[in-house]
Design a protein around this motif. Structure first.
Motif, PDB file in Angstrom:
ATOM      1  N   ALA A  48       4.017 -12.612  -3.518  1.00  0.00           N
ATOM      2  CA  ALA A  48       2.717 -12.130  -3.996  1.00  0.00           C
ATOM      3  C   ALA A  48       2.242 -10.944  -3.160  1.00  0.00           C
ATOM      4  N   VAL A  49       2.361 -11.044  -1.846  1.00  0.00           N
ATOM      5  CA  VAL A  49       1.947  -9.950  -0.966  1.00  0.00           C
ATOM      6  C   VAL A  49       2.841  -8.735  -1.173  1.00  0.00           C
ATOM      7  N   LEU A  50       4.150  -8.960  -1.210  1.00  0.00           N
ATOM      8  CA  LEU A  50       5.096  -7.862  -1.363  1.00  0.00           C
ATOM      9  C   LEU A  50       4.908  -7.138  -2.696  1.00  0.00           C
ATOM     10  N   VAL A  51       4.829  -7.892  -3.775  1.00  0.00           N
ATOM     11  CA  VAL A  51       4.660  -7.286  -5.097  1.00  0.00           C
ATOM     12  C   VAL A  51       3.324  -6.549  -5.173  1.00  0.00           C
ATOM     13  N   SER A  52       2.277  -7.134  -4.623  1.00  0.00           N
ATOM     14  CA  SER A  52       0.970  -6.462  -4.620  1.00  0.00           C
ATOM     15  C   SER A  52       1.038  -5.132  -3.877  1.00  0.00           C
ATOM     16  N   ALA A  53       1.681  -5.130  -2.715  1.00  0.00           N
ATOM     17  CA  ALA A  53       1.802  -3.895  -1.935  1.00  0.00           C
ATOM     18  C   ALA A  53       2.620  -2.854  -2.693  1.00  0.00           C
ATOM     19  N   LEU A  54       3.701  -3.278  -3.317  1.00  0.00           N
ATOM     20  CA  LEU A  54       4.528  -2.343  -4.077  1.00  0.00           C
ATOM     21  C   LEU A  54       3.774  -1.784  -5.281  1.00  0.00           C
ATOM     22  N   ALA A  58       2.783   2.010  -5.932  1.00  0.00           N
ATOM     23  CA  ALA A  58       3.148   2.674  -7.188  1.00  0.00           C
ATOM     24  C   ALA A  58       1.927   3.338  -7.812  1.00  0.00           C
ATOM     25  N   ALA A  59       0.799   2.625  -7.814  1.00  0.00           N
ATOM     26  CA  ALA A  59      -0.428   3.193  -8.383  1.00  0.00           C
ATOM     27  C   ALA A  59      -0.846   4.459  -7.632  1.00  0.00           C
ATOM     28  N   GLU A  66       3.266  11.775  -8.073  1.00  0.00           N
ATOM     29  CA  GLU A  66       4.636  11.502  -7.617  1.00  0.00           C
ATOM     30  C   GLU A  66       5.252  10.427  -8.523  1.00  0.00           C
ATOM     31  N   LEU A  67       5.609  10.844  -9.743  1.00  0.00           N
ATOM     32  CA  LEU A  67       6.064   9.886 -10.748  1.00  0.00           C
ATOM     33  C   LEU A  67       7.357   9.174 -10.347  1.00  0.00           C
ATOM     34  N   LYS A  68       8.310   9.903  -9.763  1.00  0.00           N
ATOM     35  CA  LYS A  68       9.582   9.266  -9.392  1.00  0.00           C
ATOM     36  C   LYS A  68       9.364   8.169  -8.356  1.00  0.00           C
TER      37      LYS A  68
END
Length: 176
Positions: A48-54, A58-59, A66-68
């Motif tokens: 949950a923490v990792l996915v939230s940070a990623l 990304a946002a 920086e789309l890529k």
């Protein structure tokens, strides 16, 4: 049942009269399931923490153009939990040669022991912070960290009932 074990002071009889010894050889899939179930809570929080940070990263990259990099972090947010589960299963399988051997399990009022030709593991109940019962095993925790498991298949129905009753008598009511 997921509860904290009571302190020895809460059980003046020193842990009860249970004394069960069985011979058993854990199956590889049983060991992998035990590892997975034991670590599920910790992995869920970590993911949950990792996915939230990623996703946050990304946002930010999408907003800054920086789309890529944004796409890369979005893909990583999907792949990270899958890679983590793959790694956990791989790690558990590396332990199979050590764990899937003939084992003598002994459950007593003081603790439990698992003895093989290569090793002996002993734990006193007072050392454990909790026990989680699943349909196929008891997971034993020390400081909320998985420490060991006892496969229910090793015991006959009467022994399972005795161990369930013993563990229930040692656990705090309503503890998590």
């Amino acid at each position: 049942m997921n509860a904290h074990l009571k302190d020895e002071r809460d059980n003046p009889n020193g842990g009860g009269n249970v004394d069960i010894t069985v011979s058993y050889q854990p199956a590889p899939d049983e060991v992998v399931r035990a590892f997975t179930r034991a670590l599920r809570r910790q992995l869920t929080a970590l993911y949950a923490v990792l996915v939230s940070a990623l996703l946050l990263g990304a946002a930010v990259f999408f907003l800054t153009g920086e789309l890529k990099l944004g796409i890369a972090l979005l893909v990583a947010s999907v792949l990270a939990p899958l890679a983590g589960n793959w790694w956990l299963r791989k790690r558990a399988r590396q332990q199979l040669a050590f764990l899937c051997v003939p084992t003598t399990l002994r459950v007593t009022g003081d603790g439990y022991e698992a003895r093989t030709d290569q090793s002996t593991t002993m734990m006193r109940w007072s050392m454990l912070s909790g026990v989680a019962a699943t349909p196929e095993l008891w997971l034993l925790f020390v400081n909320r960290q998985p420490a060991a498991f006892l496969p229910k298949a090793a015991f006959d129905p009467a022994q399972r009932a005795e161990i369930d009753g013993f563990l229930a008598a040692r656990t705090s009511v309503g503890a998590k």
